[in-house]
Design a protein around this motif. Structure first.
Motif, PDB file in Angstrom:
ATOM      1  N   CYS A  77       0.852  -1.190   0.000  1.00 23.40           N
ATOM      2  CA  CYS A  77       0.000   0.000   0.000  1.00 23.40           C
ATOM      3  C   CYS A  77       0.891   1.244   0.000  1.00 23.40           C
ATOM      4  CB  CYS A  77      -0.904   0.010   1.219  1.00 23.40           C
ATOM      5  SG  CYS A  77      -2.053  -1.371   1.271  1.00 23.40           S
ATOM      6  N   TYR A  78       0.734   2.037  -1.029  1.00 22.05           N
ATOM      7  CA  TYR A  78       1.453   3.301  -1.146  1.00 22.05           C
ATOM      8  C   TYR A  78       0.451   4.429  -0.976  1.00 22.05           C
ATOM      9  CZ  TYR A  78       5.090   0.281  -3.063  1.00 22.05           C
ATOM     10  OH  TYR A  78       6.019  -0.704  -3.226  1.00 22.05           O
ATOM     11  N   HIS A  79       0.946   5.630  -0.901  1.00 21.68           N
ATOM     12  CA  HIS A  79       0.044   6.764  -0.677  1.00 21.68           C
ATOM     13  C   HIS A  79      -0.920   6.984  -1.835  1.00 21.68           C
ATOM     14  CE1 HIS A  79       3.112   8.787  -3.092  1.00 21.68           C
ATOM     15  NE2 HIS A  79       2.233   9.748  -3.315  1.00 21.68           N
ATOM     16  N   ASN A  80      -0.540   6.577  -3.040  1.00 24.15           N
ATOM     17  CA  ASN A  80      -1.418   6.838  -4.184  1.00 24.15           C
ATOM     18  C   ASN A  80      -1.874   5.580  -4.915  1.00 24.15           C
ATOM     19  OD1 ASN A  80       1.067   6.233  -5.217  1.00 24.15           O
ATOM     20  ND2 ASN A  80       1.114   7.909  -6.695  1.00 24.15           N
ATOM     21  N   GLU A  81      -1.375   4.400  -4.508  1.00 25.15           N
ATOM     22  CA  GLU A  81      -1.812   3.178  -5.182  1.00 25.15           C
ATOM     23  C   GLU A  81      -1.574   1.954  -4.307  1.00 25.15           C
ATOM     24  OE1 GLU A  81       0.435   1.959  -8.650  1.00 25.15           O
ATOM     25  OE2 GLU A  81       2.233   2.921  -7.861  1.00 25.15           O
TER      26      GLU A  81
END
Length: 169
Positions: free
Chosen positions: A21-25
């Motif tokens: 889990c990344y901040h944008n995807e």
């Protein structure tokens, strides 16, 4: 992918895949992808990696939850009693008044005991019981006598005080 309230831990835990889990995807790595990218690895390696991933997300979630409980919003905080302390001069005045009131109360109590005809033993036991919250059994243990004797002494002091106040009122 199912939205598990957007918790990284829940997304990873409830997915059969390894989730990043990344901040944008959000990226999911399936077993097939893992084995294709790592031909020397096995299904057991993937399962171990998945467990490690779950554990890391779990620890992060616990740490964030613990930290979040400590956070307090500052919106409207100025309206609460928690944001300001009492000015020192007011606090000192209150403490001085409190000390003076205690001194006055003890002097009045001393006079009352003297005028009311209460003995020193009755006075000591009455103060221990009434002001310090000691039970008759505790006082009896301290003085090495029966608790009935302590109770009788306190009751006599009360009787004398009532008589004194009845005469005053």
């Amino acid at each position: 992918m199912y939205n598990y309230n957007k918790s990284d831990y829940a997304i990873n835990k409830n997915s059969p895949n390894i989730v990043y889990c990344y901040h944008n995807e959000i990226i999911e790595i399936t077993l097939d992808d893992y084995l294709k990218e790592n031909p020397d690895k096995t299904i057991d390696d993937f399962v171990q990696l998945k467990r490690l991933s779950d554990q890391i997300y779990y620890e992060q979630d616990r740490a964030e939850s613990a930290q979040t409980r400590k956070n307090v919003s500052i919106c409207g905080f100025e309206d609460t009693i928690y944001c300001a302390t009492q000015p020192l001069d007011e606090e000192w005045e209150e403490r001085i008044i409190e000390v003076e009131e205690r001194k006055f109360a003890w002097k009045a109590l001393e006079q009352l005991f003297t005028v009311g005809g209460i003995t020193q033993v009755q006075k000591r036991r009455f103060i221990l019981h009434t002001f310090h919250g000691c039970s008759t059994r505790k006082i009896s243990q301290m003085e090495g006598i029966s608790h009935q004797a302590v109770a009788k002494s306190i009751n006599l002091a009360l009787k004398k005080l009532r008589k004194f106040f009845a005469a005053q009122g």
